[in-house]
Motif scaffolding. Structure first.
Motif, short mmCIF file in Angstrom:
data_model
loop_
_atom_site.label_atom_id
_atom_site.label_comp_id
_atom_site.label_asym_id
_atom_site.label_seq_id
_atom_site.Cartn_x
_atom_site.Cartn_y
_atom_site.Cartn_z
N TRP A 216 0.84 -1.21 0.00
CA TRP A 216 0.00 0.00 0.00
C TRP A 216 0.87 1.24 0.00
CZ3 TRP A 216 -3.83 -0.52 4.70
CH2 TRP A 216 -4.65 -1.64 4.53
N ALA A 217 1.86 1.27 0.89
CA ALA A 217 2.72 2.45 1.01
C ALA A 217 3.45 2.70 -0.31
CB ALA A 217 3.70 2.28 2.17
N HIS A 218 3.93 1.63 -0.93
CA HIS A 218 4.62 1.75 -2.21
C HIS A 218 3.65 2.27 -3.28
CE1 HIS A 218 7.87 0.87 -4.99
NE2 HIS A 218 6.97 0.34 -5.80
N ALA A 219 2.45 1.71 -3.32
CA ALA A 219 1.44 2.14 -4.28
C ALA A 219 1.05 3.59 -4.02
CB ALA A 219 0.21 1.25 -4.20
N ASP A 220 0.86 3.95 -2.76
CA ASP A 220 0.48 5.31 -2.41
C ASP A 220 1.55 6.31 -2.86
OD1 ASP A 220 -1.82 4.25 -1.31
OD2 ASP A 220 -1.19 4.54 0.77
N ALA A 221 2.82 5.92 -2.73
CA ALA A 221 3.91 6.79 -3.18
C ALA A 221 3.88 6.96 -4.70
CB ALA A 221 5.26 6.23 -2.73
N THR A 222 3.59 5.89 -5.42
CA THR A 222 3.47 5.98 -6.87
C THR A 222 2.31 6.88 -7.26
OG1 THR A 222 4.47 3.80 -7.21
CG2 THR A 222 3.06 4.63 -8.99
N ILE A 223 1.18 6.70 -6.60
CA ILE A 223 0.00 7.52 -6.89
C ILE A 223 0.28 9.00 -6.61
CG2 ILE A 223 -2.38 7.99 -6.14
CD1 ILE A 223 -2.61 4.87 -5.70
N ALA A 224 1.00 9.27 -5.54
CA ALA A 224 1.32 10.66 -5.18
C ALA A 224 2.34 11.28 -6.14
CB ALA A 224 1.84 10.73 -3.75
N ALA A 225 3.27 10.46 -6.63
CA ALA A 225 4.37 10.98 -7.44
C ALA A 225 4.03 11.20 -8.90
CB ALA A 225 5.57 10.02 -7.34
N LEU A 226 3.05 10.48 -9.42
CA LEU A 226 2.80 10.52 -10.86
C LEU A 226 1.47 11.17 -11.20
CD1 LEU A 226 3.87 6.85 -11.75
CD2 LEU A 226 5.26 8.94 -11.88
N PRO A 227 1.40 11.80 -12.38
CA PRO A 227 0.11 12.32 -12.83
C PRO A 227 -0.79 11.16 -13.28
CG PRO A 227 1.78 12.70 -14.51
CD PRO A 227 2.49 12.13 -13.30
N LEU A 228 -2.09 11.39 -13.31
CA LEU A 228 -3.04 10.33 -13.70
C LEU A 228 -2.77 9.79 -15.09
CD1 LEU A 228 -6.47 11.51 -12.30
CD2 LEU A 228 -5.09 9.58 -11.55
N ASP A 229 -2.17 10.60 -15.96
CA ASP A 229 -1.91 10.13 -17.32
C ASP A 229 -0.48 9.60 -17.49
OD1 ASP A 229 -0.59 12.55 -17.21
OD2 ASP A 229 -1.38 13.32 -19.10
N ALA A 230 0.22 9.36 -16.38
CA ALA A 230 1.57 8.80 -16.46
C ALA A 230 1.53 7.45 -17.17
CB ALA A 230 2.16 8.63 -15.06
N PRO A 231 2.42 7.25 -18.14
CA PRO A 231 2.39 5.99 -18.89
C PRO A 231 3.01 4.84 -18.12
CG PRO A 231 4.18 7.37 -19.68
CD PRO A 231 3.43 8.17 -18.63
N GLY A 232 2.45 3.67 -18.33
CA GLY A 232 2.98 2.45 -17.76
C GLY A 232 2.84 1.34 -18.79
N ARG A 233 3.38 0.19 -18.45
CA ARG A 233 3.30 -0.94 -19.37
C ARG A 233 3.01 -2.21 -18.58
NH1 ARG A 233 4.13 -2.11 -24.50
NH2 ARG A 233 4.91 -4.14 -25.04
N VAL A 234 1.91 -2.87 -18.93
CA VAL A 234 1.52 -4.13 -18.32
C VAL A 234 1.77 -5.22 -19.35
CG1 VAL A 234 -0.32 -5.43 -17.18
CG2 VAL A 234 -0.25 -2.94 -16.96
N GLU A 235 2.93 -5.83 -19.25
CA GLU A 235 3.38 -6.80 -20.26
C GLU A 235 2.39 -7.95 -20.47
OE1 GLU A 235 6.01 -6.48 -22.19
OE2 GLU A 235 6.77 -4.69 -21.20
#
Length: 193
Positions: free
Chosen positions: A103-122
């Protein structure tokens, strides 16, 4: 501005679903949180373990922000695989602690990135995603498993409710016996119609 409101709403919904999953373990012994309660072996602690790995992976690797602890490979996710149940040497504290760290790791990602930040789900057919997509996906996944946990917990001790702070007042056995009989009569009548 709407992005901030959307992010906060999604994030709060995810937080509520996470807490609901963990609440379902409260007050139960080791056997009850681990025992298989469905044909496929679904159990409460296994749901927590499963969610910890996927939350860490989706908000970690997908955005180039790897979770700092080892995770099973996503390719190893198979029916009955080890991510869906707790081995006897895995403690409740170890599994719930990993979930909270995810959760803490996810929360940090959510806080650090904009909603349109790109990612890749292989492992998805359309691997290009945005943070918004993953927030929606993980909320859905967590809410789905919270629903499973609701049913499993009700089977164990009849406890129901969405969060620990709002536990539904239990009715007596006679009330539920009469209610189930009413539902059974309706089911039989519908079959005969």
């Amino acid at each position: 501005m709407i992005d901030d409101a959307v992010r906060e709403r999604l994030h709060n919904n995810l937080r509520t679903a996470r807490e609901a999953v963990l609440w379902k373990l409260d007050g139960l012994g080791e056997y009850d949180i681990r025992r298989p309660l469905t044909y496929t072996g679904t159990n409460l602690l296994g749901l927590v373990k499963h969610l910890s790995f996927w939350e860490a992976r989706y908000f970690g690797d997908v955005f180039g922000r790897p979770f700092p602890e080892p995770l099973p490979r996503w390719q190893d996710n198979e029916p009955g695989g080890p991510e869906m149940w707790a081995a006897e040497e895995e403690s409740r504290e170890e599994i719930t602690g990993r979930y909270r760290r995810a959760w803490a790791h996810a929360d940090a990602t959510i806080a650090a990135l904009p909603l349109d930040a790109p990612g890749r789900v292989e492992w998805w057919g359309r691997p290009e995603v945005r943070l918004f997509d993953i927030m929606i996906h993980m909320h859905g996944e967590t809410a789905r498993h919270a629903g499973h946990a609701d049913i499993l917990r009700e089977q164990l001790d009849h406890a129901t409710g969405r969060v620990a702070a709002i536990v539904e007042k239990p009715q007596d056995d006679a009330f539920w016996d009469a209610h189930r009989a009413k539902v059974e009569r309706a089911a039989k009548a519908a079959e005969g119609a």
